[in-house]
Design an enzyme around this catalytic site. Structure first.
Site, short mmCIF file in Angstrom:
data_model
loop_
_atom_site.label_atom_id
_atom_site.label_comp_id
_atom_site.label_asym_id
_atom_site.label_seq_id
_atom_site.Cartn_x
_atom_site.Cartn_y
_atom_site.Cartn_z
N GLY A 1 0.81 -1.22 0.00
CA GLY A 1 0.00 0.00 0.00
C GLY A 1 0.84 1.27 0.00
CB THR B 1 4.72 -6.58 -9.01
OG1 THR B 1 3.94 -5.42 -8.74
CG2 THR B 1 5.93 -6.59 -8.12
CB ILE C 1 8.28 -5.72 -15.75
CG1 ILE C 1 8.68 -7.03 -15.08
CG2 ILE C 1 8.32 -5.81 -17.23
CD1 ILE C 1 7.87 -8.27 -15.47
CB CYS D 1 2.04 0.63 -7.54
SG CYS D 1 1.22 -0.31 -6.23
N GLY E 1 12.62 -11.04 -11.05
CA GLY E 1 13.03 -12.44 -10.89
C GLY E 1 14.51 -12.71 -11.03
CB THR F 1 11.69 -11.07 -5.04
OG1 THR F 1 10.60 -10.18 -5.32
CG2 THR F 1 11.16 -12.29 -4.31
C1 DHB Z 1 3.55 -1.95 -3.96
C2 DHB Z 1 4.10 -1.05 -4.86
C3 DHB Z 1 4.59 -1.53 -6.07
O1 DHB Z 1 5.14 -0.72 -7.02
C4 DHB Z 1 4.54 -2.89 -6.35
O2 DHB Z 1 5.02 -3.33 -7.52
C5 DHB Z 1 3.98 -3.76 -5.45
C6 DHB Z 1 3.49 -3.29 -4.25
C7 DHB Z 1 2.98 -1.49 -2.68
O3 DHB Z 1 3.51 -0.59 -2.03
O4 DHB Z 1 1.94 -2.00 -2.29
#
Ligand code: DHB
Length: 305
Positions: free
Chosen positions: A72, A191, A189, A128, A242, A264
């Site tokens: 968030g 997510t 990229i 996001c 990844g 990650t």
């Molecule tokens: C959030 C922000 C992102 O840019 C993302 O790829 C995944 C999660 C976040 O803060 O919720």
């Protein structure tokens, strides 16, 4: 002699690995640890204008093939975060300030503030996948991407990077738009929008229901996106998604990335992932007669190998 250093939009990096936004980058101190561990550059947590608490728990689901998270966009707000940028700069590697906002003007203003705080470049989080009114809600339309980049570019003299969403039918159209708007590089990229359900609870696991999928599950999508973008724009590309080894990084580089980000895998493998990735890239270069990373950029494209 083979060497790992790369130049990205004029920024000198001792190796092509950077910390991706969102992992161990909420404070200057944690970013210093990542610099010490061998990252060639650091990207900060995405910062907005006002402090944000973020979503309630659970915010992360761990899968065999990666993570789904919906934090968030929690952050302390730009005014307070400026001190963290200054601290991170002590690491001696470029610091790229990531910003998000709900309007073009807000994003442009934040880019300016990041620059004032001492960041070496700005990364616009246009991607996001789940925050209402932010990220991919703005970054999925080429026209908006272009005008956001144009406005932000007017506020800064440092390089402007646009982080793009793969949750689209044509990421290369977004990259072309970013280039037209004056972005100096694109980052691909972010997510992928995803969800996990608990059969026992009969409900989505994340409090926010949807989140962003990262980790090994998305590597091949990221490589494909970078490959497509490379055929569409002239500005450099930073590959992310990844990556946890030299071979992963090399796939991105050969698809067209000048540098790569690791997120990650910092969680799953620990901070040694930066040195390990660099070491493995170097070993490949020595075994295959490449003198620099630059010589490998885009070589998977016809006519370039
Ligand atoms: C959030 C922000 C992102 O840019 C993302 O790829 C995944 C999660 C976040 O803060 O919720």
């Amino acid at each position: 002699m083979a060497h790992l250093s790369v130049t990205l939009c004029g920024l000198m990096m001792k190796n092509p690995t950077m910390l991706a936004s969102g992992v161990l980058d909420e404070t200057g101190r944690s970013m210093l640890e990542v610099a010490k561990a061998g990252a060639g550059a650091l990207v900060t947590k995405s910062v907005g204008k006002e402090p944000r608490q973020g979503h309630g728990n659970p915010t992360i689901v761990e899968l065999q093939c990666g993570l789904i998270n919906a934090m968030g966009l929690p952050n302390p707000g730009m005014e307070i975060y400026a001190a963290e940028v200054k601290e991170a700069k002590k690491g001696g590697v470029p610091v790229i300030g990531s910003v998000f906002g709900g309007t073009e003007d807000e994003i442009a203003e934040l880019a300016g503030l990041m620059s004032k705080a001492g960041a070496d470049a700005v990364e616009l989080n246009l991607s996001c996948p789940h925050a209402k009114g932010y990220g991919a809600e703005l970054g999925s339309t080429p026209e908006l991407v272009e005008s956001i980049c144009r406005k932000a570019n007017k506020q800064v003299r440092i390089p402007l990077l646009a982080k793009l969403t793969p949750n689209t039918s044509s990421i290369s159209s977004l990259a072309v738009a970013a280039e037209k708007g004056g972005a100096d590089a694109v980052v691909a990229i972010n997510t992928l929008k995803a969800m996990a359900i608990s059969p026992e609870a009969r409900m989505p696991i994340l409090a926010n229901k949807y989140g962003g999928l990262s980790g090994p599950a998305i590597k091949s999508i990221g490589v494909r996106c970078v490959y497509e973008i490379f055929e569409s724009v002239k500005i450099p590309i930073v590959g992310v998604g990844g990556i946890s080894s030299g071979r992963d990084a090399l796939e991105y580089v050969m698809a067209g990335a000048t540098a790569v980000q690791i997120g990650t895998a910092v969680w799953t493998e620990g901070l040694d992932v930066f040195n390990k990735t660099s070491r493995e890239i170097m070993q490949f270069m020595e075994e295959n007669g490449f003198e620099s990373v630059k010589d490998m950029v885009g070589v998977a494209h016809p006519g370039r190998n």
